[in-house]
Design a protein around this motif. Structure first.
Motif, PDB file in Angstrom:
ATOM      1  N   VAL A  55       1.127  -1.235  -0.266  1.00 23.73           N
ATOM      2  CA  VAL A  55       0.287  -0.136  -0.597  1.00 23.73           C
ATOM      3  C   VAL A  55       0.879   1.524   0.008  1.00 23.73           C
ATOM      4  O   VAL A  55       2.008   1.569   0.995  1.00 23.73           O
ATOM      5  CB  VAL A  55      -0.860   0.084   1.066  1.00 23.73           C
ATOM      6  CG1 VAL A  55      -1.904   1.046   1.507  1.00 23.73           C
ATOM      7  CG2 VAL A  55      -1.566  -1.110   1.598  1.00 23.73           C
ATOM      8  N   GLU A  57       0.610   5.479  -0.446  1.00 27.32           N
ATOM      9  CA  GLU A  57      -0.220   6.778  -0.585  1.00 27.32           C
ATOM     10  C   GLU A  57       1.240   7.878  -1.035  1.00 27.32           C
ATOM     11  O   GLU A  57       2.272   7.992  -0.399  1.00 27.32           O
ATOM     12  CB  GLU A  57      -0.532   7.087   0.695  1.00 27.32           C
ATOM     13  CG  GLU A  57      -1.223   9.035   0.356  1.00 27.32           C
ATOM     14  CD  GLU A  57      -2.256   9.022   1.877  1.00 27.32           C
ATOM     15  OE1 GLU A  57      -2.630  10.104   2.042  1.00 27.32           O
ATOM     16  OE2 GLU A  57      -1.084   8.851   3.026  1.00 27.32           O
ATOM     17  N   LEU A  67      -3.955   6.579  -3.396  1.00 24.96           N
ATOM     18  CA  LEU A  67      -4.049   5.966  -2.819  1.00 24.96           C
ATOM     19  C   LEU A  67      -4.118   4.352  -3.399  1.00 24.96           C
ATOM     20  O   LEU A  67      -4.858   3.976  -4.349  1.00 24.96           O
ATOM     21  CB  LEU A  67      -4.849   5.207  -1.699  1.00 24.96           C
ATOM     22  CG  LEU A  67      -4.434   3.523  -1.199  1.00 24.96           C
ATOM     23  CD1 LEU A  67      -3.248   4.735   0.732  1.00 24.96           C
ATOM     24  CD2 LEU A  67      -6.422   3.733   0.569  1.00 24.96           C
ATOM     25  N   VAL A  69      -3.059   0.260  -3.944  1.00 25.93           N
ATOM     26  CA  VAL A  69      -3.269  -1.067  -3.070  1.00 25.93           C
ATOM     27  C   VAL A  69      -2.934  -1.842  -4.085  1.00 25.93           C
ATOM     28  O   VAL A  69      -3.659  -2.440  -5.449  1.00 25.93           O
ATOM     29  CB  VAL A  69      -4.489  -1.043  -3.029  1.00 25.93           C
ATOM     30  CG1 VAL A  69      -4.072  -2.664  -1.478  1.00 25.93           C
ATOM     31  CG2 VAL A  69      -4.938  -0.216  -1.750  1.00 25.93           C
ATOM     32  N   VAL A 103      -8.592  -0.194   1.727  1.00 20.65           N
ATOM     33  CA  VAL A 103      -7.979  -1.043   1.921  1.00 20.65           C
ATOM     34  C   VAL A 103      -8.802  -2.120   2.453  1.00 20.65           C
ATOM     35  O   VAL A 103      -8.784  -2.931   1.391  1.00 20.65           O
ATOM     36  CB  VAL A 103      -6.587  -0.602   2.024  1.00 20.65           C
ATOM     37  CG1 VAL A 103      -6.030  -1.939   2.546  1.00 20.65           C
ATOM     38  CG2 VAL A 103      -5.416  -0.505   2.442  1.00 20.65           C
ATOM     39  N   THR A 122       3.781  -0.736   3.769  1.00 19.26           N
ATOM     40  CA  THR A 122       3.582   0.282   3.217  1.00 19.26           C
ATOM     41  C   THR A 122       5.082   0.882   3.058  1.00 19.26           C
ATOM     42  O   THR A 122       5.846   0.656   3.479  1.00 19.26           O
ATOM     43  CB  THR A 122       3.018   0.460   4.484  1.00 19.26           C
ATOM     44  OG1 THR A 122       3.688   0.468   5.959  1.00 19.26           O
ATOM     45  CG2 THR A 122       1.538  -0.226   4.911  1.00 19.26           C
TER      46      THR A 122
END
Length: 153
Positions: A55, A57, A67, A69, A103, A122
């Motif tokens: 993930v 951003e 965002l 994913v 998510v 992340t």
């Protein structure tokens, strides 16, 4: 295209003239392709024995948060599938809760069981990896709520 066709394959000129390139036709075809890819990923995801998420951003040129994913899944034949699971434009502030909800929606829409989640990557942002709040904490809480094995967290 017609000029190239005249040089490369003049006998196919009429076929090229019959292809509609209107804005709506191109948009419809792009939507059809996206739907087909989503369906293919859903079909593959049914056979995943494990999957992980990545993930991120980031901000686009208009300074809107995006965002992203990504999923990597593996089936019982050890065939690995890597795809974009979702791309969401986040307007305004992007709180830990909003990131987790997006998510979670991606995982739910793909009908992926939380107990098969084995990894999460992340960026280092606090909204992602905060110990008491953030995406990691939200996923840990979700997995505990789903009675997933403690060792997988």
């Amino acid at each position: 295209m017609i000029k190239v066709c005249d040089v490369v394959c003049p006998d196919k000129r009429q076929a090229f003239l019959n292809v509609s390139l209107s804005r709506n036709t191109v948009a419809d075809r792009a939507c059809d392709l996206a739907t087909n890819l989503h369906e293919q990923l859903m079909e593959k995801a049914k056979d995943f024995i494990a999957f992980s998420l990545a993930v991120d951003e980031s901000s686009d040129t208009s300074d809107n948060a995006q965002l992203s994913v990504f999923i990597r899944g593996v089936d019982s034949d050890l065939c690995v599938t890597e795809e974009t699971l979702g791309l969401k434009s986040m307007h305004g502030t992007t709180t830990e809760k909003e990131i987790f909800e997006e998510v979670s929606k991606c995982v739910t829409q793909m009908r992926l069981p939380w107990d098969k989640l084995v990894g999460l990557t992340t960026d280092g942002a606090p909204a992602m990896c905060g110990q008491k709040s953030g995406l990691v904490a939200g996923i840990r809480e979700k997995m505990q709520g789903e009675n997933c094995a403690e060792s997988r967290q």
